[in-house]
Scaffold this active site. Structure first.
Site, PDB file in Angstrom:
ATOM      1  N   ASP A  42      92.628 -99.438  59.339  1.00  0.00           N
ATOM      2  CA  ASP A  42      91.654 -98.855  58.510  1.00  0.00           C
ATOM      3  C   ASP A  42      91.075 -97.912  59.703  1.00  0.00           C
ATOM      4  OD1 ASP A  42      89.624 -98.185  56.981  1.00  0.00           O
ATOM      5  OD2 ASP A  42      88.168 -99.757  57.769  1.00  0.00           O
ATOM      6  N   ASP A  85      87.296 -95.973  59.646  1.00  0.00           N
ATOM      7  CA  ASP A  85      86.044 -96.147  59.944  1.00  0.00           C
ATOM      8  C   ASP A  85      85.688 -97.646  60.101  1.00  0.00           C
ATOM      9  OD1 ASP A  85      84.606 -93.558  59.126  1.00  0.00           O
ATOM     10  OD2 ASP A  85      86.020 -93.784  57.289  1.00  0.00           O
ATOM     11  N   ASP A 110      87.713-103.731  58.644  1.00  0.00           N
ATOM     12  CA  ASP A 110      86.410-104.148  58.785  1.00  0.00           C
ATOM     13  C   ASP A 110      85.452-104.185  57.419  1.00  0.00           C
ATOM     14  OD1 ASP A 110      86.146-101.298  58.180  1.00  0.00           O
ATOM     15  OD2 ASP A 110      83.936-101.551  59.014  1.00  0.00           O
TER      16      ASP A 110
HETATM   17  O1  LIG Z   1      87.847 -98.642  53.538  1.00  0.00           O
HETATM   18  P1  LIG Z   1      87.474 -97.592  54.525  1.00  0.00           P
HETATM   19  O2  LIG Z   1      88.533 -96.847  54.820  1.00  0.00           O
HETATM   20  O3  LIG Z   1      86.855 -98.201  55.645  1.00  0.00           O
HETATM   21  O4  LIG Z   1      86.560 -96.522  53.753  1.00  0.00           O
HETATM   22  C1  LIG Z   1      85.191 -96.994  53.366  1.00  0.00           C
HETATM   23  C2  LIG Z   1      84.527 -95.564  53.539  1.00  0.00           C
HETATM   24  O5  LIG Z   1      84.514 -95.116  54.700  1.00  0.00           O
HETATM   25  C3  LIG Z   1      83.785 -94.202  54.952  1.00  0.00           C
HETATM   26  O6  LIG Z   1      82.458 -94.459  54.890  1.00  0.00           O
HETATM   27  C4  LIG Z   1      82.059 -95.587  56.191  1.00  0.00           C
HETATM   28  O7  LIG Z   1      82.019 -94.899  57.164  1.00  0.00           O
HETATM   29  C5  LIG Z   1      80.989 -93.903  57.344  1.00  0.00           C
HETATM   30  C6  LIG Z   1      81.071 -93.419  58.776  1.00  0.00           C
HETATM   31  O8  LIG Z   1      80.896 -94.110  59.862  1.00  0.00           O
HETATM   32  C7  LIG Z   1      79.760 -94.217  57.386  1.00  0.00           C
HETATM   33  O9  LIG Z   1      78.407 -93.374  57.213  1.00  0.00           O
HETATM   34  C8  LIG Z   1      79.587 -94.876  55.729  1.00  0.00           C
HETATM   35  O10 LIG Z   1      78.341 -95.710  55.721  1.00  0.00           O
HETATM   36  C9  LIG Z   1      80.749 -96.165  55.726  1.00  0.00           C
HETATM   37  O11 LIG Z   1      80.737 -96.874  54.489  1.00  0.00           O
HETATM   38  C10 LIG Z   1      83.919 -92.977  54.210  1.00  0.00           C
HETATM   39  O12 LIG Z   1      83.011 -91.845  54.444  1.00  0.00           O
HETATM   40  C11 LIG Z   1      84.074 -93.497  52.552  1.00  0.00           C
HETATM   41  O13 LIG Z   1      84.658 -92.353  52.024  1.00  0.00           O
HETATM   42  C12 LIG Z   1      84.921 -94.558  52.463  1.00  0.00           C
HETATM   43  O14 LIG Z   1      84.894 -94.983  51.216  1.00  0.00           O
END
Ligand SMILES: O=P(O)(O)OC[C@H]1O[C@H](O[C@H]2O[C@H](CO)[C@@H](O)[C@H](O)[C@H]2O)[C@H](O)[C@@H](O)[C@@H]1O
Length: 244
Positions: free
Chosen positions: A10, A12, A192
């Site tokens: 993954d 983020d 995560d």
């Molecule tokens: O399943 P993932 O690939 O981890 O995607 C989940 C979301 O990830 C991103 O948001 C997350 O990270 C951001 C930057 O660190 C943070 O601001 C946010 O609160 C987190 O949820 C991404 O922007 C989303 O589109 C994804 O759905």
């Protein structure tokens, strides 16, 4: 002979620390260096498996040229070494549902300062990380009570995000597809968040697969590390092991 390995991560919260502004997320430099090293080793395929839109993932992650890329939780898919490209565009009814869910989330966001809406090809996300806590809680509840409850909408409630999808694709289906394309003997997946649990669920530990959860939270993963910095340490060990 080396077994063939699929190493899937993954983005983020795994390769990049979580930050307030999603546009500002970047991989830790040493994580990127190790990923590039791994991606050139014989018998190893590296994959990034993200909830982000594919174009957004490429922009922020700067992935290795040979890496398999999965965006929008599996709705978008690209293999630079093959011809596998998947873009699960919504059909007419799903597109109408996505437009309705998007309009409702945008109305909710407009009432709660600090929140914002992100649109993806098959889904829409309400982000609450930058909002004051009462506004974040109120916006989240309104989203759960409103558009998340629309028939045909699939809900994922992740880290400061309420994500609504109009297709039932997830990281479990994405990892199955990656396994089949690469023909990997074993799969490592590191994640995560709650969306990653669907990926952990399809791994087969008894056949050599390995699942790793980063940070706290209930998990089905076999192992846990504390932070993206510890993922860097793990990647360094993988470079040594896979390069032998
Ligand atoms: O399943 P993932 O690939 O981890 O995607 C989940 C979301 O990830 C991103 O948001 C997350 O990270 C951001 C930057 O660190 C943070 O601001 C946010 O609160 C987190 O949820 C991404 O922007 C989303 O589109 C994804 O759905």
């Amino acid at each position: 002979m080396h077994p063939s390995l699929l190493l899937a991560f993954d983005f983020d919260g795994v390769l990049a620390p979580i930050v307030e502004n999603p546009d500002a997320a970047r991989p830790l430099p040493r994580a990127l260096r190790h990923l590039n090293e791994l991606s050139t080793l014989p018998g190893v395929r590296v994959a990034l498996v993200s909830g982000r839109r594919l174009d957004d993932l490429v922009r922020v992650a700067n992935p290795p040229a040979r890496a398999l890329l999965v965006g929008s939780h599996g709705a978008e898919f690209r293999d630079p070494l093959g011809d596998a490209v998947v873009n699960s565009a919504p059909d007419e009814a799903q597109a109408a549902l996505l437009a309705k869910a998007t309009a409702e989330l945008e109305a909710i966001s407009a009432r709660h300062p600090g929140t914002h809406v992100e649109v993806k090809p098959t889904g829409v996300v309400l982000h609450t990380r930058r909002a004051e806590r009462p506004a974040a809680a109120a916006a989240t509840q309104e989203a759960l009570d409103g558009p998340a409850a629309l028939p045909g909408v699939h809900l994922t409630h992740g880290k400061e995000v309420v994500e609504l999808s109009v297709v039932s694709i997830n990281k479990g289906t994405a990892l199955r597809r990656l396994r089949s394309i690469t023909g990997a003997d074993a799969v490592l997946f590191v994640g995560d968040d709650v969306t990653d649990e669907r990926g952990f669920a399809v791994l087969r530990a008894q056949e050599g697969d390995v699942s790793v959860r980063v940070g706290p939270g209930e998990t089905q993963a076999q192992y846990r590390v504390g932070s993206p910095e510890e993922v860097v340490t793990m990647l360094g060990l993988l470079v040594d092991l896979c390069g032998e």
